[in-house]
Design a protein around this motif. Structure first.
Motif, short mmCIF file in Angstrom:
data_model
loop_
_atom_site.label_atom_id
_atom_site.label_comp_id
_atom_site.label_asym_id
_atom_site.label_seq_id
_atom_site.Cartn_x
_atom_site.Cartn_y
_atom_site.Cartn_z
N TRP A 27 0.81 -1.22 0.00
CA TRP A 27 0.00 0.00 0.00
C TRP A 27 0.84 1.27 0.00
N TYR A 28 1.93 1.27 0.73
CA TYR A 28 2.71 2.49 0.94
C TYR A 28 3.85 2.66 -0.06
N ASP A 64 7.91 7.41 3.78
CA ASP A 64 9.28 7.89 3.68
C ASP A 64 10.32 6.85 3.29
N GLU A 65 9.94 5.59 3.11
CA GLU A 65 10.93 4.56 2.79
C GLU A 65 11.01 4.34 1.28
N THR A 66 12.21 4.03 0.84
CA THR A 66 12.39 3.68 -0.56
C THR A 66 11.88 2.26 -0.80
N ARG A 110 11.91 -0.98 1.78
CA ARG A 110 10.72 -1.80 2.02
C ARG A 110 11.03 -3.27 1.74
N TYR A 111 11.68 -3.53 0.63
CA TYR A 111 12.01 -4.91 0.28
C TYR A 111 12.97 -5.51 1.30
N ALA A 112 13.90 -4.72 1.79
CA ALA A 112 14.85 -5.22 2.80
C ALA A 112 14.10 -5.66 4.06
N LYS A 113 13.08 -4.94 4.46
CA LYS A 113 12.29 -5.32 5.63
C LYS A 113 11.50 -6.60 5.37
#
Length: 155
Positions: free
Chosen positions: A29-30, A89-91, A95-98
């Protein structure tokens, strides 16, 4: 009671697969950025895979006369996958790293389930967990490659 440790791991997987689904959905979503049109639909497939694993793990637990956790409160209490409030605010790479971090946790949990179900002689659960473990490792590899990283599965 047969397979007590297997049932514990299966229930942990129920909680963690539910939470992992929510983490992926939030980032879905974000997400914003230049690869949005490619990666946003990709996360739909990731969520479908998680939902399928969750359903099969839950149904296996019921088949073994277990009781899967099924409330939000139980999930929040049991899960080991962290959550955080959504933000813009995240790239995409962050996001993928998380998401990859969550998958690394699932990788280890599936390994534990494989070990425990083998020890208890539950071949059917063992077979299912091996298949899901393989899928998780592939997902780690693919998502890691997307952000220019090695899968680091053997670490």
């Amino acid at each position: 009671m047969k397979y007590p440790e297997t049932k514990k791991v299966l229930n942990q997987l129920v909680a963690d697969l539910t939470q992992m689904y929510m983490v992926v959905h939030q980032h879905h979503w974000y997400m914003r950025g230049e690869r949005f049109l490619k990666l946003h639909p990709y996360l739909d497939h990731v969520m479908d895979e998680l939902a399928d694993q969750l359903d099969q793990v839950s149904e296996r637990l019921v088949t073994l006369d277990g009781s899967p956790v099924s409330t939000l409160g139980e999930i929040v209490k049991m899960t080991k996958i962290p959550d955080e409030k959504g933000n813009w605010d995240e790239t995409i790479n962050e996001r993928y790293a998380k998401i990859i971090d969550g998958y690394h946790y699932l990788d280890k949990l599936y390994e534990k389930g494989i070990e425990v179900s083998a020890k208890e002689g539950d071949d059917s659960t063992n077979d299912m967990l091996i298949a899901f473990h393989t899928a998780v490792e592939k997902r780690i590899w693919m998502m890691s490659a997307e952000i220019g990283k090695a899968p680091e599965i053997d670490q």
